[in-house]
Structure formats: structure tokens, C-alpha cells
Design a protein around this motif. Structure first.
Motif, PDB file in Angstrom:
ATOM      1  N   ARG A  28       0.802  -1.231   0.000  1.00 30.19           N
ATOM      2  CA  ARG A  28       0.000   0.000   0.000  1.00 30.19           C
ATOM      3  C   ARG A  28       0.834   1.280   0.000  1.00 30.19           C
ATOM      4  O   ARG A  28       0.293   2.367  -0.215  1.00 30.19           O
ATOM      5  N   ILE A  29       2.143   1.166   0.208  1.00 26.88           N
ATOM      6  CA  ILE A  29       2.978   2.372   0.278  1.00 26.88           C
ATOM      7  C   ILE A  29       2.857   3.249  -0.970  1.00 26.88           C
ATOM      8  O   ILE A  29       2.746   4.468  -0.856  1.00 26.88           O
ATOM      9  N   PRO A  30       2.860   2.677  -2.180  1.00 31.08           N
ATOM     10  CA  PRO A  30       2.794   3.554  -3.368  1.00 31.08           C
ATOM     11  C   PRO A  30       1.433   4.235  -3.579  1.00 31.08           C
ATOM     12  O   PRO A  30       1.335   5.089  -4.453  1.00 31.08           O
ATOM     13  N   ARG A  31       0.427   3.856  -2.828  1.00 32.94           N
ATOM     14  CA  ARG A  31      -0.912   4.400  -3.099  1.00 32.94           C
ATOM     15  C   ARG A  31      -1.022   5.909  -2.871  1.00 32.94           C
ATOM     16  O   ARG A  31      -1.726   6.607  -3.583  1.00 32.94           O
ATOM     17  N   ASN A  38      -9.596  14.354  -5.959  1.00 33.07           N
ATOM     18  CA  ASN A  38     -10.973  14.037  -5.545  1.00 33.07           C
ATOM     19  C   ASN A  38     -11.076  12.926  -4.502  1.00 33.07           C
ATOM     20  O   ASN A  38     -12.168  12.504  -4.161  1.00 33.07           O
ATOM     21  N   HIS A  39      -9.957  12.403  -4.026  1.00 33.83           N
ATOM     22  CA  HIS A  39     -10.035  11.460  -2.909  1.00 33.83           C
ATOM     23  C   HIS A  39     -10.352  12.274  -1.650  1.00 33.83           C
ATOM     24  O   HIS A  39      -9.829  13.377  -1.478  1.00 33.83           O
ATOM     25  N   ARG A 302     -11.513   1.717   6.417  1.00 32.65           N
ATOM     26  CA  ARG A 302     -11.003   0.933   5.283  1.00 32.65           C
ATOM     27  C   ARG A 302     -11.550   1.421   3.943  1.00 32.65           C
ATOM     28  O   ARG A 302     -10.978   1.148   2.895  1.00 32.65           O
ATOM     29  N   LEU A 303     -12.676   2.165   3.988  1.00 35.76           N
ATOM     30  CA  LEU A 303     -13.247   2.662   2.734  1.00 35.76           C
ATOM     31  C   LEU A 303     -12.285   3.583   1.985  1.00 35.76           C
ATOM     32  O   LEU A 303     -12.322   3.655   0.757  1.00 35.76           O
ATOM     33  N   PHE A 304     -11.408   4.294   2.727  1.00 32.45           N
ATOM     34  CA  PHE A 304     -10.469   5.203   2.052  1.00 32.45           C
ATOM     35  C   PHE A 304      -9.583   4.452   1.057  1.00 32.45           C
ATOM     36  O   PHE A 304      -9.058   5.037   0.124  1.00 32.45           O
ATOM     37  N   TRP A 305      -9.393   3.151   1.303  1.00 33.10           N
ATOM     38  CA  TRP A 305      -8.508   2.363   0.450  1.00 33.10           C
ATOM     39  C   TRP A 305      -9.259   1.703  -0.693  1.00 33.10           C
ATOM     40  O   TRP A 305      -8.665   1.025  -1.532  1.00 33.10           O
ATOM     41  N   SER A 306     -10.569   1.898  -0.725  1.00 32.20           N
ATOM     42  CA  SER A 306     -11.390   1.283  -1.754  1.00 32.20           C
ATOM     43  C   SER A 306     -11.072   1.888  -3.124  1.00 32.20           C
ATOM     44  O   SER A 306     -10.863   3.086  -3.253  1.00 32.20           O
ATOM     45  N   GLN A 307     -11.051   1.028  -4.141  1.00 32.03           N
ATOM     46  CA  GLN A 307     -10.868   1.538  -5.503  1.00 32.03           C
ATOM     47  C   GLN A 307     -12.168   1.396  -6.284  1.00 32.03           C
ATOM     48  O   GLN A 307     -12.203   1.509  -7.502  1.00 32.03           O
ATOM     49  N   VAL A 359      -3.690 -12.241   5.784  1.00 31.55           N
ATOM     50  CA  VAL A 359      -4.514 -13.324   5.244  1.00 31.55           C
ATOM     51  C   VAL A 359      -5.846 -12.786   4.719  1.00 31.55           C
ATOM     52  O   VAL A 359      -6.255 -13.093   3.606  1.00 31.55           O
ATOM     53  N   ALA A 360      -6.513 -11.968   5.516  1.00 34.48           N
ATOM     54  CA  ALA A 360      -7.883 -11.566   5.168  1.00 34.48           C
ATOM     55  C   ALA A 360      -7.951 -10.226   4.452  1.00 34.48           C
ATOM     56  O   ALA A 360      -8.983  -9.857   3.912  1.00 34.48           O
ATOM     57  N   GLY A 361      -6.861  -9.487   4.455  1.00 36.24           N
ATOM     58  CA  GLY A 361      -6.865  -8.169   3.816  1.00 36.24           C
ATOM     59  C   GLY A 361      -7.904  -7.273   4.462  1.00 36.24           C
ATOM     60  O   GLY A 361      -8.187  -7.379   5.655  1.00 36.24           O
ATOM     61  N   ASP A 362      -8.509  -6.411   3.665  1.00 34.74           N
ATOM     62  CA  ASP A 362      -9.439  -5.429   4.213  1.00 34.74           C
ATOM     63  C   ASP A 362     -10.829  -6.014   4.485  1.00 34.74           C
ATOM     64  O   ASP A 362     -11.744  -5.295   4.862  1.00 34.74           O
ATOM     65  N   LEU A 363     -10.968  -7.349   4.338  1.00 35.91           N
ATOM     66  CA  LEU A 363     -12.254  -7.940   4.684  1.00 35.91           C
ATOM     67  C   LEU A 363     -12.467  -8.021   6.191  1.00 35.91           C
ATOM     68  O   LEU A 363     -13.602  -8.057   6.667  1.00 35.91           O
ATOM     69  N   ALA A 364     -11.388  -8.050   6.974  1.00 35.95           N
ATOM     70  CA  ALA A 364     -11.546  -8.150   8.423  1.00 35.95           C
ATOM     71  C   ALA A 364     -11.912  -6.782   8.982  1.00 35.95           C
ATOM     72  O   ALA A 364     -11.159  -5.824   8.858  1.00 35.95           O
ATOM     73  N   GLU A 365     -13.093  -6.695   9.588  1.00 36.80           N
ATOM     74  CA  GLU A 365     -13.602  -5.410  10.049  1.00 36.80           C
ATOM     75  C   GLU A 365     -13.220  -5.165  11.501  1.00 36.80           C
ATOM     76  O   GLU A 365     -12.985  -4.033  11.914  1.00 36.80           O
TER      77      GLU A 365
END
Ligand code: PHE
Length: 369
Positions: A28-31, A38-39, A302-307, A359-365
Motif C-alpha cells: 500500500r505504500i505507493p498508493r 478528488n479522494h 477501510r473505505l479510504f482504500w477502496s478503488q 490473510v484476510a486483507g481489508d475484509l476483516a472489520e
């Protein structure tokens, strides 16, 4: 075994037995969300910059610093004690024993002040990294803005007074009045044993800097929250190794006190060490996600990372439509998992959260013990 290398924005780093940067963080560093037009993070950044550019002070804008910084810049040069808990590898991402992923934008104070990139101040926005729990408002990467204003000691009074904020009615700070409906400040310009004026400063110099700081930040919040007459601000005494006196600002919004930023009068040693002993100044650091979540009604960090265009397109019209309220869209239905572990000694909760993220990425809330 051959030493592994880690690549960060094109630079190679040797790893060692302190290395604990995880794959999910590295990818995620390069993001650089604060540079995406507009983000919501970039919108909040731009609005704060616009406010400070309207004052009479000049602030350089910096937003492209590498997240890989030395342990010295992240901690030592900010006078953070050798045994401070934030240095622990359970809290901080180490690339190796000498280099970390910055855990705050203050990590750039030394470099920027020593380079004399700006002789009056700067606003520096960056992604910052902390090993932390998993829930709706915590994420191992978030974004901060650091603001610094330095004055020539010799012309402090005239320089600071040239930022005329508003007329000066009674019941105000020593130099400036606030136009917000309600500011609660039980700390005043404090000179207490826990929050002292530095021996290097006269009481009046410290008070002028503190008043300019508080007034600048009150004006910023007033602007960000759309001149809302119901806005309430309160100042809380705080402690940071790199400022004294120090404060935190909280904003009352939609029924809750929200901590927005930390700030204070810069430790003179930091100015002296960077060749600025003729200056005196203030610093603040604020979290952009916090403000964006409140400002746009975004419920989950986590929504901020949504594409997903269903997220990003909602902010396209921010220039013509200053008030945007985020419309949630369907996510995956939630699903609980109970798991038992037998942990070796020295296994920190944050190590567990890292495993879950990888393992779960951004699915884990949320992960709860
Ligand atoms: N660096 C501090 C933090 O991340 C915030 C801060 C910045 C406080 C500048 C004072 C001055 O918590």
C-alpha cells in the motif's frame, strides 16, 4: 540464509532481526491517497491548505516525502526518550534497526527545518504507519498533516500580529478573539509543572506563539466545518516531547467530542539543532482520516482504500458542492469466526492483527479478544 531486501518506492533496504514490515503494508505504500485528485483525504488536505494560504503567513506545501525515515528522525531528534513505548517493534514498523516507516509527520521536522526549505513555515502531508488493532476507526496506515510556523524572535510581535483574524472583543485570548460560537479553554496559555513554558523562552514570547497557534487552528476548524454556529472547540492539556506547552484540540460534532490534533510551542532545542536559534515557533499534527470521516460521514476507515467507483465518484463534485454526505453501498454480509490460539511468549496482540491483515486483507472489520 542470504539477507532479504525490502524495496520502498524504488529504494532497497537490508533487513535484519528487527524487520517487521508486512506484505499488506508494503503493497500500500505507493498508493499515496493524499495525492489522488478528488479522494476525500486529498480534499481535506486541500481545504486546510487553502485556509492557511488565506492568512498573512507563508507556508510551503510538502507532500512527497518518503515514508522510510531514520530512527533518529522519527524519535531521537524529536527528543523522544530511548525507552518510550512508541519505539517498540510491537507499535512501530521497522525496516531494519536504523530505519522505520514514519509513525508521524513530525519525523520530517529536522530535515525540513535544517534544509531551510521555508523560513516561515510549512504544511507537510504524508502517509504514516503504526502497528495497531483492527476496528472501524483504526488502520495501520493513515494520513497526517503537520503544520509548522516559525517567527523571527526579533520581530515576533509584529509578524504574529499581522495575521489579523477577527476583531478583539473582551473575554478573548490575550491577543486574538475567536469567532466560533464556543471555545472552552481551561488551559489558557498554561505555564504549569506538567506543561511548562520552556526556560529558553520568555513568558510573553511563549504566550504570543501559543495564542497565534490556537487562533490559527480555531480558524481552520471553523472553516473546515462550514462556519457552523453550533461548533464547539475545547483545548486540553497534553504532553509531547517535542513541544511545550502542548495542547490537544477537541471538536464537539454530532454529539461527540472528537480529538482532532496535537500541538504546542516547539522545543527550542529542535530549532537550535537545525540552525534556527534566532527563531521561535509552533507545530501541530492532525489526522486527516478522522476529519474526513466526520466531514463526509464515512463510517469505516477501510473505505479510504477502496478503488470501487461507488466510493470515489461520490467526491467528484466537491468543488461545486462543499457539503457531501457519503451514501453507503452494499458490502459483504458480516460473518463471525471464533479461533483459539496457543501463543509463544512475547507474542503481541499486534503480531496477531498483522497475521489477520495479511490473510484476510481489508475484509476483516474487527478483531476482538
Ligand atoms: N506527532 C504528534 C502525533 O502524531 C502530533 C504533534 C505534532 C504534536 C506536532 C505536537 C506537535 O501524535
Amino acid at each position: 540464509t542470504a539477507a532479504r531486501q525490502v524495496s520502498i518506492l524504488g529504494r532497497q533496504f537490508e533487513t535484519d532481526n528487527l524487520t517487521n514490515v508486512s506484505e499488506s503494508v508494503l503493497t500500500r505504500i505507493p498508493r499515496r491517497l493524499h495525492k489522488i485528485p478528488n479522494h476525500p483525504i486529498a480534499i481535506v488536505k486541500a481545504r486546510i491548505e487553502a485556509y492557511f494560504h488565506k492568512t498573512n503567513s507563508r507556508y510551503a506545501v510538502l507532500d512527497s516525502m518518503s515514508p522510510a525515515v531514520s530512527v533518529a528522525d522519527n524519535f531521537d531528534r524529536l527528543l523522544i526518550a530511548p525507552d518510550h513505548s512508541s519505539r517498540s517493534p510491537s507499535d512501530t514498523y521497522y525496516i531494519n534497526k536504523d530505519t522505520v516507516l514514519r509513525c508521524h509527520t513530525s519525523a520530517h521536522q529536522h530535515e525540513v527545518l535544517a534544509s531551510k526549505a521555508s523560513d516561515t513555515g510549512y504544511l507537510l502531508t504524508a502517509d504514516v504507519y503504526r502497528r495497531d488493532e483492527i476496528d472501524l476507526s483504526h488502520y495501520p496506515i493513515f494520513h497526517q498533516m503537520e503544520g509548522i510556523r516559525i517567527f523571527d524572535k526579533k520581530s515576533l510581535l509584529s509578524e504574529s500580529a499581522s495575521d489579523v483574524f477577527e476583531p478583539l472583543p473582551k473575554g478573548s485570548y490575550k491577543f486574538w478573539h475567536t469567532m466560533c460560537t464556543k471555545v472552552i479553554d481551561s488551559t489558557g496559555l498554561s505555564n504549569t509543572s506538567t506543561n511548562p513554558i520552556q526556560p529558553a523562552h520568555s513568558q510573553s514570547d511563549s504566550e504570543i506563539v501559543g495564542a497565534h497557534l490556537k487562533r490559527s487552528l480555531e480558524g481552520m476548524v471553523w472553516e473546515l466545518f462550514g462556519h457552523d454556529k453550533n461548533l464547539q472547540i475545547r483545548w486540553i492539556e497534553a504532553f509531547f516531547p517535542f513541544t511545550s506547552p502542548s495542547w490537544e484540540m477537541e471538536v464537539y460534532y454530532q454529539g461527540k467530542w472528537l480529538e482532532v490534533l496535537g500541538c504546542g510551542v516547539m522545543q527550542q532545542k529542535i530549532l537550535d539543532d537545525t540552525g534556527n536559534s534566532d527563531k521561535i515557533g509552533w507545530a501541530f499534527g492532525l489526522g486527516l482520516e478522522r476529519i474526513a470521516m466526520v466531514m463526509f460521514g464515512i463510517p469505516d476507515i477501510r473505505l479510504f482504500w477502496s478503488q470501487d467507483p461507488r466510493f470515489l465518484s461520490q467526491f467528484d463534485s466537491h468543488e461545486t458542492k462543499p457539503v457531501i454526505t457519503f451514501q453507503p453501498y452494499s458490502k459483504y454480509p458480516s460473518c463471525y469466526k471464533d479461533v483459539s490460539f496457543w501463543c509463544p511468549d512475547g507474542f503481541h496482540d499486534n503480531d496477531m492483527f498483522e497475521v489477520v491483515r495479511d490473510v484476510a486483507g481489508d475484509l476483516a472489520e474487527d478483531v476482538a479478544l
